[in-house]
Design an enzyme around this catalytic site. Structure first.
Site, PDB file in Angstrom:
ATOM      1  N   ILE A 282       0.821  -1.224   0.000  1.00  0.00           N
ATOM      2  CA  ILE A 282       0.000   0.000   0.000  1.00  0.00           C
ATOM      3  C   ILE A 282       0.850   1.268   0.000  1.00  0.00           C
ATOM      4  O   ILE A 282       0.324   2.366  -0.030  1.00  0.00           O
ATOM      5  CB  ILE A 282      -0.971   0.026   1.195  1.00  0.00           C
ATOM      6  CG1 ILE A 282      -0.211  -0.079   2.521  1.00  0.00           C
ATOM      7  CG2 ILE A 282      -1.990  -1.098   1.082  1.00  0.00           C
ATOM      8  CD1 ILE A 282      -1.108   0.036   3.750  1.00  0.00           C
ATOM      9  N   GLY A 283       2.167   1.122   0.014  1.00  0.00           N
ATOM     10  CA  GLY A 283       3.021   2.306  -0.028  1.00  0.00           C
ATOM     11  C   GLY A 283       4.483   1.933  -0.173  1.00  0.00           C
ATOM     12  O   GLY A 283       4.922   0.903   0.323  1.00  0.00           O
ATOM     13  N   LYS A 284       5.211   2.777  -0.881  1.00  0.00           N
ATOM     14  CA  LYS A 284       6.652   2.590  -1.040  1.00  0.00           C
ATOM     15  C   LYS A 284       7.326   3.943  -0.917  1.00  0.00           C
ATOM     16  O   LYS A 284       6.742   4.974  -1.225  1.00  0.00           O
ATOM     17  CB  LYS A 284       6.982   1.989  -2.414  1.00  0.00           C
ATOM     18  CG  LYS A 284       6.565   0.540  -2.585  1.00  0.00           C
ATOM     19  CD  LYS A 284       6.999   0.013  -3.948  1.00  0.00           C
ATOM     20  CE  LYS A 284       6.596  -1.444  -4.138  1.00  0.00           C
ATOM     21  NZ  LYS A 284       7.004  -1.947  -5.468  1.00  0.00           N
TER      22      LYS A 284
ATOM     23  N   ASP B 282       5.935  18.875  10.682  1.00  0.00           N
ATOM     24  CA  ASP B 282       5.780  18.441   9.284  1.00  0.00           C
ATOM     25  C   ASP B 282       4.338  18.033   9.006  1.00  0.00           C
ATOM     26  O   ASP B 282       4.074  17.005   8.389  1.00  0.00           O
ATOM     27  CB  ASP B 282       6.725  17.285   8.980  1.00  0.00           C
ATOM     28  CG  ASP B 282       6.892  17.048   7.471  1.00  0.00           C
ATOM     29  OD1 ASP B 282       6.641  17.995   6.694  1.00  0.00           O
ATOM     30  OD2 ASP B 282       7.261  15.930   7.065  1.00  0.00           O
TER      31      ASP B 282
ATOM     32  N   VAL C  84       9.015  -0.185   2.446  1.00  0.00           N
ATOM     33  CA  VAL C  84       7.710  -0.517   1.884  1.00  0.00           C
ATOM     34  C   VAL C  84       6.706  -0.723   3.011  1.00  0.00           C
ATOM     35  O   VAL C  84       7.074  -1.116   4.123  1.00  0.00           O
ATOM     36  CB  VAL C  84       7.821  -1.787   1.004  1.00  0.00           C
ATOM     37  CG1 VAL C  84       8.233  -2.994   1.835  1.00  0.00           C
ATOM     38  CG2 VAL C  84       6.527  -2.089   0.267  1.00  0.00           C
ATOM     39  N   VAL C  85       5.426  -0.431   2.719  1.00  0.00           N
ATOM     40  CA  VAL C  85       4.338  -0.670   3.670  1.00  0.00           C
ATOM     41  C   VAL C  85       3.362  -1.651   3.027  1.00  0.00           C
ATOM     42  O   VAL C  85       2.948  -1.465   1.882  1.00  0.00           O
ATOM     43  CB  VAL C  85       3.592   0.636   4.036  1.00  0.00           C
ATOM     44  CG1 VAL C  85       2.470   0.346   5.030  1.00  0.00           C
ATOM     45  CG2 VAL C  85       4.555   1.654   4.612  1.00  0.00           C
TER      46      VAL C  85
END
Length: 542
Positions: free
Chosen positions: A19-21, A139, A26-27
């Site tokens: 679901i994410g990089k 942030d 990575v996720v």
């Protein structure tokens, strides 16, 4: 997928999709087979390649352990590394959220005023908790706010956050990169003030709220000068009093030389917005940080009168200096490794207790080691029952005990060569046995040792020359006599093969294992769910 590599605890999770990089790693979304919960597992690669990156990771996992709040993402677990002193990747298990606010803004053009109100309420409620802990996020932006289809938001990514202590040398403390430019407060654009306040986060929340209202960033500056230009286009040129308080001479000169601009009314910039929302937004986007409200003051604004509830807006205990002592000194890569390992133990209470008491169990075996021994046992069951004498699979994990075998000719070691040499040495030892059964210091191997591939016998076996020299015998005698744990007149013979732990054996690094991803399928594109269009704003349930 080569996701969990040698982490035995990974068997608990069934990976579903990526679901994410990013540059960090990575996720993946996964199913926790122990609890049945859906989770997100963030694999962070090579964390000790740069000390600054490792420090950022330590800061984030420490803050997320200390800041437990419904509007802040929660770490559910961190996998235990296979080796305390040699690990380089970590796996952090978070609660799974479906999307982030950036995707929500892009995918939903039908958000209602109730959505805007509840989104801002959650952000300010989470920010109140963060600020009362003496933490500045620094942030905040839509991509760092996770979202679910039920309109629940959670603040994440505390890698740039800082804990503010009264005696901190802020002139040095705040000079590194802070915040994405579009959501950066004007005092950060030109280093206007020597000491920054929580007002920098209030500005970022104001920019995010304006983006929710219009569907696009409010101040998309191309560089720092352009950022100040478009900020002053909306807010007007700062007053002489505000400019006079700016300590940075270049920034003060730039603002004084800027042509005079009049502020644009917010009702003109956001014509369809709630007037109460506009008044609060105008307060949050004040050029001078002292004119911005605190998160607690913003929550008391009339805009939230129908959903605010002080009982659901807790404050945090200030974080102690002791927790972030590492920020105040120069630390090495090994210091960071030890601190990160200590944080990981917070999610393994039994081991943490032993660590703090100084009684770490010597018999503890990492999950990766248990998995490997299971594979070895299955191999032996399958092959040795058929009369095979092949060696079982090589050890591949740092956490497994290293065989205490030293080759005199520095040959590469393997289970097969160890077994072969054990057999040869056994034969020679049996031949010498009849000639000199009372030889002092000779390494004796019990009958049947060669039938167990990879079994290390005695404190140290030397191969290449099975006999022991006179010098080695003398050394062995001196070593035993000097060891206070074994008395000179002990009943244990000096040359006995009584097993002793060799403290000099270090873990060796082997090839990592690969897991079978045939069941997980190829990664699928992640699509954010659309949020519901109707909300019961009064009850606070979505």
């Amino acid at each position: 997928m080569d996701f969990f590599t040698e982490y035995g605890e990974g068997n608990r999770y069934k990976i579903e999709e990526v679901i994410g990089k990013g540059s960090y790693g990575v996720v993946c979304s996964a199913l926790d087979t122990h609890t049945g919960d859906k989770v997100a597992i963030k694999k962070i690669n090579d964390i000790f390649e740069h000390v600054s990156d490792a420090t950022r990771i330590l800061r984030e996992i420490k803050l997320l352990r200390l800041l437990r709040h419904p509007d802040i993402v929660e770490i559910k677990h961190i996998l235990l590394p296979p080796s305390r002193r040699e690990f380089k990747d970590i796996y952090v298990v978070f609660e799974l959220m479906e999307s982030d606010l950036h995707q929500v803004i892009k995918a939903n053009d039908d958000l209602t005023p109730e959505h805007y109100q509840f989104f801002l309420y959650q952000l300010l409620r989470g920010l109140k908790y963060i600020h009362t802990a003496n933490v500045f996020h620094r942030d905040l932006k839509p991509k760092n706010i996770l979202a679910n289809a039920d309109c629940k938001l959670k603040i994440c990514d505390f890698g740039l956050a800082r804990v503010a202590f009264s005696d901190t040398p802020t002139a040095i403390f705040w000079t590194d990169y802070i915040a994405t430019r579009w959501y950066r407060a004007p005092e950060l654009c030109g280093s206007f003030f020597s000491k920054y306040t929580p007002a920098i986060d209030i500005w970022s929340i104001g920019c995010i709220f304006a983006e929710l209202l219009t569907g696009k960033p409010l101040f998309p500056g191309k560089n720092v000068v352009h950022q100040l230009d478009i900020i002053t286009d909306l807010l007007g040129t700062p007053s002489p009093e505000t400019i006079s308080r700016i300590r940075n001479e270049k920034a003060r000169r730039y603002l004084n030389s800027m042509r005079r601009k009049k502020p644009i009314p917010f009702t003109q910039k956001f014509p369809n917005a709630d007037p109460l929302a506009m008044r609060l937004l105008e307060r949050m986007l004040a050029f001078d940080p002292k004119d911005r409200p605190s998160a607690e003051e913003a929550l008391a604004d009339p805009y939230f009168k129908n959903i605010a509830n002080v009982d659901r807006e807790p404050s945090a205990q200030p974080i102690t200096k002791l927790e972030f002592e590492f920020e105040r000194r120069r630390i090495t890569k090994e210091d960071i490794r030890e601190l990160i390992y200590r944080e990981i133990l917070e999610y393994h209470p039994k081991m943490l207790r032993e660590f703090l008491e100084g009684t770490e169990s010597t018999g503890f075996m990492y999950p990766s080691a248990v998995d490997h021994f299971k594979k070895q046992f299955a191999y032996l069951e399958e092959h040795y029952a058929k009369g095979s004498t092949a060696a079982p699979p090589e050890r591949q994990h740092n956490s497994l005990p290293r065989p205490c075998v030293v080759y005199s000719d520095n040959r590469p070691q393997s289970t097969a060569s160890v077994t072969e040499d054990l057999s040869r040495c056994l034969i020679r030892d049996n031949n010498l046995k009849s000639q000199d059964s009372a030889s002092v210091g000779a390494s004796r191997i019990p009958q049947g040792a060669a039938a167990r591939p990879g079994k290390a016998v005695g404190s140290m076996l030397r191969y290449g020359n099975c006999s022991t020299s006179a010098a080695e015998q003398q050394y062995e005698q001196r070593r035993v006599v000097r060891n206070p744990a074994i008395a000179p007149n002990s009943s244990v013979p000096l040359g006995s093969s009584y097993p002793r732990r060799n403290q000099t054996c270090k873990s060796e690094t082997g090839d990592v294992e690969r897991i079978d991803s045939s069941q997980t399928g190829p990664p699928k594109p992640y699509v954010a769910n659309k949020l519901p269009a109707t909300v019961d704003g009064r009850s606070g349930h979505w």
